[in-house]
Design a protein around this motif. Structure first.
Motif, PDB file in Angstrom:
ATOM      1  N   ILE A  41      -2.929   0.925  -6.974  1.00  0.00           N
ATOM      2  CA  ILE A  41      -2.767   1.547  -5.732  1.00  0.00           C
ATOM      3  C   ILE A  41      -4.242   1.675  -4.813  1.00  0.00           C
ATOM      4  CG2 ILE A  41      -1.106   2.986  -4.478  1.00  0.00           C
ATOM      5  CD1 ILE A  41      -0.016   1.206  -6.971  1.00  0.00           C
ATOM      6  N   ARG A  42      -4.169   1.016  -3.854  1.00  0.00           N
ATOM      7  CA  ARG A  42      -5.532   0.577  -3.322  1.00  0.00           C
ATOM      8  C   ARG A  42      -4.981   0.759  -1.814  1.00  0.00           C
ATOM      9  NH1 ARG A  42      -8.989  -2.898  -8.016  1.00  0.00           N
ATOM     10  NH2 ARG A  42      -8.225  -1.149  -9.594  1.00  0.00           N
ATOM     11  N   LEU A  61      -5.696  10.682  -8.007  1.00  0.00           N
ATOM     12  CA  LEU A  61      -6.495   9.641  -7.237  1.00  0.00           C
ATOM     13  C   LEU A  61      -7.357   8.685  -7.709  1.00  0.00           C
ATOM     14  CD1 LEU A  61      -6.220  11.616  -4.195  1.00  0.00           C
ATOM     15  CD2 LEU A  61      -4.600   9.916  -4.341  1.00  0.00           C
ATOM     16  N   ASP A  62      -7.833   8.703  -8.063  1.00  0.00           N
ATOM     17  CA  ASP A  62      -8.162   7.970  -9.857  1.00  0.00           C
ATOM     18  C   ASP A  62      -7.657   7.144 -10.657  1.00  0.00           C
ATOM     19  OD1 ASP A  62     -10.954   8.838  -8.349  1.00  0.00           O
ATOM     20  OD2 ASP A  62     -11.274  10.225 -10.023  1.00  0.00           O
ATOM     21  N   LYS A  63      -6.728   7.599 -11.036  1.00  0.00           N
ATOM     22  CA  LYS A  63      -5.716   6.547 -11.739  1.00  0.00           C
ATOM     23  C   LYS A  63      -4.951   5.951 -11.179  1.00  0.00           C
ATOM     24  CE  LYS A  63      -5.583   9.256 -15.755  1.00  0.00           C
ATOM     25  NZ  LYS A  63      -4.391  11.146 -16.444  1.00  0.00           N
ATOM     26  N   TYR A  66      -5.775   4.901  -8.152  1.00  0.00           N
ATOM     27  CA  TYR A  66      -6.562   3.397  -7.899  1.00  0.00           C
ATOM     28  C   TYR A  66      -6.687   2.545  -8.859  1.00  0.00           C
ATOM     29  CZ  TYR A  66     -10.512   1.443  -6.304  1.00  0.00           C
ATOM     30  OH  TYR A  66     -11.475   0.524  -5.428  1.00  0.00           O
ATOM     31  N   CYS A  67      -6.484   2.928 -10.786  1.00  0.00           N
ATOM     32  CA  CYS A  67      -7.401   2.158 -11.470  1.00  0.00           C
ATOM     33  C   CYS A  67      -6.017   1.102 -12.328  1.00  0.00           C
ATOM     34  CB  CYS A  67      -7.071   3.262 -12.819  1.00  0.00           C
ATOM     35  SG  CYS A  67      -8.979   3.192 -13.059  1.00  0.00           S
ATOM     36  N   GLN A  77      -3.903  10.005  -0.960  1.00  0.00           N
ATOM     37  CA  GLN A  77      -4.514  11.278  -0.191  1.00  0.00           C
ATOM     38  C   GLN A  77      -3.868  12.307   0.716  1.00  0.00           C
ATOM     39  OE1 GLN A  77      -8.069   9.717   1.551  1.00  0.00           O
ATOM     40  NE2 GLN A  77      -9.347  11.102  -0.595  1.00  0.00           N
ATOM     41  N   TRP A  79      -3.286   4.086  -0.717  1.00  0.00           N
ATOM     42  CA  TRP A  79      -4.078   5.171  -1.524  1.00  0.00           C
ATOM     43  C   TRP A  79      -4.365   5.987  -0.362  1.00  0.00           C
ATOM     44  CZ3 TRP A  79      -8.813   7.592  -1.081  1.00  0.00           C
ATOM     45  CH2 TRP A  79      -9.099   8.179  -2.493  1.00  0.00           C
ATOM     46  N   ASN A  80      -4.760   5.473   0.523  1.00  0.00           N
ATOM     47  CA  ASN A  80      -4.887   6.925   2.144  1.00  0.00           C
ATOM     48  C   ASN A  80      -3.713   7.362   2.008  1.00  0.00           C
ATOM     49  OD1 ASN A  80      -7.377   5.927   2.081  1.00  0.00           O
ATOM     50  ND2 ASN A  80      -7.738   4.279   3.634  1.00  0.00           N
TER      51      ASN A  80
END
Length: 274
Positions: free
Chosen positions: A98-99, A90-92, A94-95, A107, A103-104
């Protein structure tokens, strides 16, 4: 053996259809911004094991023409798809951009899954799945490519890793065996540290290397070994290895190159027919 079994996700038609839509849009995004590593040959359109072998052999031959020794290091990740860390993925995501709601959604996609074992009509209690991408899903392979993507951008490597999903291979060259050993060990340390920091596991027993000489005058004997190791465990040298379905040996014998050539011709023929 029991440890060779892995869970397969049973998905509904609606789920697979929805995943296909998300996968298509995510692929378009990754392609548009050139996010995926150039030498990742797995689960990508217009990429294949044949291209991976062709690129690797071409690189080796170019080094040999320059009178360089070449070492091919073949890393084996243990059950990488099943041990992938969700938080790191998930961190990757976002980087990589993908937000927000997307992103949700990812998740939610990764959490709340359960698994159980059923044998002869008897089922175990369900347990939560806290690691890995869903095996048998549409999005699973693409999410894994995103997770492992930055391995190709590790600073200080002696070459460009060739990837096919979790298969990681590195070819390093030098004019002398002593310098080759130093460069190889530095690259191995960098990749081993990346694997450790990404909470994956390396199968050291199956990790090995092949050493290729630039000429017969620089003939390599069976006792010519590089002192290579991972976390103080020695890496074995082999004279040949099965590389994406083709056996590569330390002499690059003609039969293997012929197999590569035939495979390339078959792929090109299929491309023009389509």
């Amino acid at each position: 053996m029991v440890n060779n079994y892995r869970p397969i996700s049973l998905l509904s038609i609606f789920s697979k259809t929805f995943e296909s839509i998300i996968s298509s849009r995510l692929t378009i995004f990754l392609t548009k911004y050139h996010i995926l590593y150039d030498y990742q040959f797995g689960f990508r359109r217009n990429h294949s094991t044949t291209l991976a072998v062709m690129d690797s052999v071409d690189e080796i031959l170019n080094h040999l023409e320059d009178k360089l020794f070449v070492v091919g290091i073949f890393f084996d990740l243990a059950k990488a798809f099943d041990t992938l860390n969700h938080s790191l993925l998930l961190d990757k995501l976002y980087c990589y951009g993908i937000r927000g709601q997307m992103w949700n959604w990812f998740q939610s996609y990764l959490t709340g899954r359960t698994q159980y074992v059923s044998i002869n009509g008897v089922s175990s209690s369900p347990l939560s799945i806290d690691f890995g991408v869903p095996q048998g899903s549409v999005l699973g392979p693409l999410l894994f490519l995103i997770f492992i993507n930055d391995i190709g951008r590790i600073p200080g490597l002696g070459g460009k890793p060739k990837l096919f999903a979790d298969d990681t291979n590195l070819f390093i060259s030098s004019h002398s065996l002593s310098d080759l050993e130093i460069k190889s060990q530095l690259s191995i340390n960098a990749i081993a540290n990346w694997i450790l920091s990404n909470r994956l596991t390396l199968n050291i027993d199956k990790t090995c290397y092949v050493l290729v000489s630039p000429s017969r005058r620089c003939h390599i004997t069976s006792t010519t070994n590089l002192n290579l190791h991972i976390h103080n465990y020695p890496i074995n040298r082999v004279t040949s290895i099965k590389y994406f379905g083709v056996y590569l040996d330390e002499d690059l014998n003609c039969p293997y190159i012929l197999v590569i050539f035939v495979s390339i011709c078959v792929d090109l023929l299929a491309f023009f027919i389509d």
